[in-house]
Motif scaffolding. Structure first.
Motif, PDB file in Angstrom:
ATOM      1  N   LEU A  18       0.827  -1.207   0.000  1.00 14.38           N
ATOM      2  CA  LEU A  18       0.000   0.000   0.000  1.00 14.38           C
ATOM      3  C   LEU A  18       0.859   1.254   0.000  1.00 14.38           C
ATOM      4  CD1 LEU A  18      -2.573  -1.098   2.742  1.00 14.38           C
ATOM      5  CD2 LEU A  18      -2.872  -1.206   0.261  1.00 14.38           C
ATOM      6  N   LYS A  19       0.421   2.271  -0.713  1.00 14.98           N
ATOM      7  CA  LYS A  19       1.095   3.582  -0.717  1.00 14.98           C
ATOM      8  C   LYS A  19       0.442   4.538   0.284  1.00 14.98           C
ATOM      9  CE  LYS A  19       3.826   2.270  -3.941  1.00 14.98           C
ATOM     10  NZ  LYS A  19       4.838   1.390  -3.404  1.00 14.98           N
ATOM     11  N   PHE A  20      -0.839   4.308   0.577  1.00 13.22           N
ATOM     12  CA  PHE A  20      -1.570   5.080   1.576  1.00 13.22           C
ATOM     13  C   PHE A  20      -2.706   4.215   2.098  1.00 13.22           C
ATOM     14  CE2 PHE A  20      -4.057   5.741  -2.200  1.00 13.22           C
ATOM     15  CZ  PHE A  20      -5.367   5.763  -1.732  1.00 13.22           C
ATOM     16  N   VAL A  21      -3.211   4.579   3.273  1.00 16.38           N
ATOM     17  CA  VAL A  21      -4.366   3.904   3.858  1.00 16.38           C
ATOM     18  C   VAL A  21      -5.359   4.980   4.280  1.00 16.38           C
ATOM     19  CG1 VAL A  21      -5.205   2.376   5.686  1.00 16.38           C
ATOM     20  CG2 VAL A  21      -2.941   2.004   4.709  1.00 16.38           C
ATOM     21  N   SER A  22      -6.610   4.765   3.954  1.00 15.92           N
ATOM     22  CA  SER A  22      -7.665   5.680   4.361  1.00 15.92           C
ATOM     23  C   SER A  22      -7.993   5.419   5.829  1.00 15.92           C
ATOM     24  CB  SER A  22      -8.900   5.464   3.485  1.00 15.92           C
ATOM     25  OG  SER A  22      -9.939   6.315   3.900  1.00 15.92           O
ATOM     26  N   MET A  23      -7.731   6.408   6.662  1.00 18.64           N
ATOM     27  CA  MET A  23      -7.971   6.298   8.096  1.00 18.64           C
ATOM     28  C   MET A  23      -9.191   7.128   8.476  1.00 18.64           C
ATOM     29  SD  MET A  23      -5.647   4.356   9.298  1.00 18.64           S
ATOM     30  CE  MET A  23      -4.024   3.721   8.950  1.00 18.64           C
ATOM     31  N   GLY A  24      -9.756   6.811   9.614  1.00 20.11           N
ATOM     32  CA  GLY A  24     -10.844   7.626  10.135  1.00 20.11           C
ATOM     33  C   GLY A  24     -10.386   9.069  10.216  1.00 20.11           C
ATOM     34  N   GLY A  25     -11.171   9.978   9.698  1.00 21.40           N
ATOM     35  CA  GLY A  25     -10.767  11.373   9.583  1.00 21.40           C
ATOM     36  C   GLY A  25     -10.415  12.040  10.890  1.00 21.40           C
ATOM     37  N   HIS A  26     -11.007  11.586  11.986  1.00 20.28           N
ATOM     38  CA  HIS A  26     -10.737  12.216  13.276  1.00 20.28           C
ATOM     39  C   HIS A  26      -9.360  11.876  13.819  1.00 20.28           C
ATOM     40  CE1 HIS A  26     -14.754  13.799  13.528  1.00 20.28           C
ATOM     41  NE2 HIS A  26     -15.230  12.606  13.221  1.00 20.28           N
ATOM     42  N   GLY A  61     -13.997   3.120   7.990  1.00 24.23           N
ATOM     43  CA  GLY A  61     -15.055   2.120   7.982  1.00 24.23           C
ATOM     44  C   GLY A  61     -15.104   1.190   6.795  1.00 24.23           C
ATOM     45  N   HIS A  62     -15.241   1.705   5.614  1.00 26.37           N
ATOM     46  CA  HIS A  62     -15.282   0.809   4.458  1.00 26.37           C
ATOM     47  C   HIS A  62     -14.037   0.945   3.605  1.00 26.37           C
ATOM     48  CE1 HIS A  62     -19.174  -0.931   5.026  1.00 26.37           C
ATOM     49  NE2 HIS A  62     -19.708   0.263   5.227  1.00 26.37           N
ATOM     50  N   LYS A  63     -13.644   2.128   3.264  1.00 23.88           N
ATOM     51  CA  LYS A  63     -12.529   2.308   2.331  1.00 23.88           C
ATOM     52  C   LYS A  63     -11.212   1.750   2.882  1.00 23.88           C
ATOM     53  CE  LYS A  63     -10.171   5.821  -0.428  1.00 23.88           C
ATOM     54  NZ  LYS A  63      -9.993   7.260  -0.653  1.00 23.88           N
ATOM     55  N   GLY A  64     -10.826   2.157   4.087  1.00 22.87           N
ATOM     56  CA  GLY A  64      -9.555   1.704   4.653  1.00 22.87           C
ATOM     57  C   GLY A  64      -9.544   0.225   4.975  1.00 22.87           C
ATOM     58  N   LYS A  65     -10.630  -0.269   5.539  1.00 18.87           N
ATOM     59  CA  LYS A  65     -10.708  -1.693   5.863  1.00 18.87           C
ATOM     60  C   LYS A  65     -10.678  -2.538   4.585  1.00 18.87           C
ATOM     61  CE  LYS A  65     -12.984  -1.219  10.366  1.00 18.87           C
ATOM     62  NZ  LYS A  65     -12.194  -0.074  10.735  1.00 18.87           N
ATOM     63  N   VAL A  66     -11.299  -2.036   3.537  1.00 20.37           N
ATOM     64  CA  VAL A  66     -11.260  -2.739   2.248  1.00 20.37           C
ATOM     65  C   VAL A  66      -9.828  -2.751   1.710  1.00 20.37           C
ATOM     66  CG1 VAL A  66     -11.994  -2.581  -0.172  1.00 20.37           C
ATOM     67  CG2 VAL A  66     -13.677  -2.358   1.658  1.00 20.37           C
ATOM     68  N   GLN A  67      -9.108  -1.635   1.842  1.00 24.35           N
ATOM     69  CA  GLN A  67      -7.712  -1.590   1.392  1.00 24.35           C
ATOM     70  C   GLN A  67      -6.875  -2.639   2.113  1.00 24.35           C
ATOM     71  OE1 GLN A  67      -7.292   2.699   2.306  1.00 24.35           O
ATOM     72  NE2 GLN A  67      -6.127   2.776   0.383  1.00 24.35           N
ATOM     73  N   LYS A  92       0.324 -12.410   2.802  1.00 24.16           N
ATOM     74  CA  LYS A  92      -0.074 -11.137   2.204  1.00 24.16           C
ATOM     75  C   LYS A  92      -0.957 -10.336   3.160  1.00 24.16           C
ATOM     76  CE  LYS A  92      -1.814  -8.690  -1.760  1.00 24.16           C
ATOM     77  NZ  LYS A  92      -2.445  -8.727  -3.070  1.00 24.16           N
ATOM     78  N   PHE A  93      -1.871 -10.983   3.846  1.00 20.08           N
ATOM     79  CA  PHE A  93      -2.716 -10.253   4.793  1.00 20.08           C
ATOM     80  C   PHE A  93      -1.873  -9.669   5.924  1.00 20.08           C
ATOM     81  CE2 PHE A  93      -5.608 -10.102   8.522  1.00 20.08           C
ATOM     82  CZ  PHE A  93      -6.382  -9.042   8.077  1.00 20.08           C
ATOM     83  N   MET A  94      -0.878 -10.429   6.399  1.00 21.82           N
ATOM     84  CA  MET A  94       0.000  -9.916   7.458  1.00 21.82           C
ATOM     85  C   MET A  94       0.753  -8.677   6.965  1.00 21.82           C
ATOM     86  SD  MET A  94      -0.858 -12.099   9.593  1.00 21.82           S
ATOM     87  CE  MET A  94      -1.907 -13.431   9.091  1.00 21.82           C
ATOM     88  N   GLU A  95       1.198  -8.703   5.719  1.00 28.50           N
ATOM     89  CA  GLU A  95       1.932  -7.576   5.141  1.00 28.50           C
ATOM     90  C   GLU A  95       1.032  -6.363   4.944  1.00 28.50           C
ATOM     91  OE1 GLU A  95       3.519  -9.512   1.681  1.00 28.50           O
ATOM     92  OE2 GLU A  95       4.938 -10.686   2.897  1.00 28.50           O
ATOM     93  N   LEU A  96      -0.211  -6.584   4.554  1.00 28.77           N
ATOM     94  CA  LEU A  96      -1.167  -5.479   4.419  1.00 28.77           C
ATOM     95  C   LEU A  96      -1.455  -4.844   5.781  1.00 28.77           C
ATOM     96  CD1 LEU A  96      -3.509  -7.227   1.863  1.00 28.77           C
ATOM     97  CD2 LEU A  96      -2.318  -5.059   1.445  1.00 28.77           C
ATOM     98  N   MET A  97      -1.584  -5.676   6.812  1.00 28.17           N
ATOM     99  CA  MET A  97      -1.775  -5.118   8.155  1.00 28.17           C
ATOM    100  C   MET A  97      -0.543  -4.326   8.577  1.00 28.17           C
ATOM    101  SD  MET A  97      -3.944  -7.623  10.660  1.00 28.17           S
ATOM    102  CE  MET A  97      -2.574  -8.703  10.985  1.00 28.17           C
ATOM    103  N   ALA A  98       0.644  -4.848   8.259  1.00 24.20           N
ATOM    104  CA  ALA A  98       1.874  -4.137   8.624  1.00 24.20           C
ATOM    105  C   ALA A  98       1.938  -2.787   7.916  1.00 24.20           C
ATOM    106  CB  ALA A  98       3.093  -4.994   8.295  1.00 24.20           C
TER     107      ALA A  98
END
Length: 186
Positions: A18-26, A61-67, A92-98
């Protein structure tokens, strides 16, 4: 933190996938973060420690968790109980979480601290709700660190030294959970 009303893209510097992750805006409104985690098993991650907590918990909620789950949103959202059948597993899932966890850690820098509570540990995550397996390991205690990998590694080490942890060790190994702590993950 994963509220959908607004999101913010956090860069993943040197991310593997991933190059970026969508996080909760707050999340961007805070200058420090205290991460309190119930350490336990997890159906997809093998174990749920501080990394899983911020990687999934802070993702929007949806965008970041989907990423992070690499789920194809064009097929619609599956019911929560069916996510594991639709996402990449193991390394791969472990790497995405990392990648996702790195984005949060990079954002806060030295202004983040982690507490893992090793109590009522089951092979299942709290997200399994009433369907979670009952705990089979005696309570161990609490671990704290300002290093996310060190705290999760310490908890894994404590699980491996516990004489009653066979079920959780098998869950961690069958899901390749320890990969999230290796140098191969970002």
């Amino acid at each position: 933190m994963d509220e959908n009303e607004e999101t913010g893209d956090f860069p993943v510097n040197g991310g593997k996938h991933l190059k970026f992750v969508s996080m909760g805006g707050h999340l961007a409104n805070y200058d420090s973060l205290i991460v309190l985690t119930h350490f336990k098993g997890h159906a997809m991650g093998g174990f749920g420690g501080s990394l899983k907590n911020i990687a999934i918990g802070c993702a929007s909620g949806h965008k970041g968790k989907v990423q992070v789950h690499q789920y194809d949103i064009s097929r619609g959202m599956p019911p929560a109980r069916d996510w594991a059948a639709h996402v990449p597993l193991e390394e791969k899932f472990m790497e995405l979480m990392a990648d996702s966890g790195k984005a949060t850690c990079d954002h806060f820098g030295k202004r983040i601290v982690f507490f893992n509570v090793m109590r009522r540990m089951s092979v299942d995550c709290d997200c399994a709700g009433v369907h979670a397996a009952e705990p089979t390991i005696a309570d161990i205690g609490m671990v704290a660190s300002n290093d996310i990998l060190a705290i999760d590694q310490a908890c894994c080490d404590l699980v491996y030294t516990a004489t009653d942890s066979k079920d959780l060790r098998e869950r961690m190994e069958s899901r390749h959970g320890l990969h999230q702590l290796t140098k191969d993950a970002p």
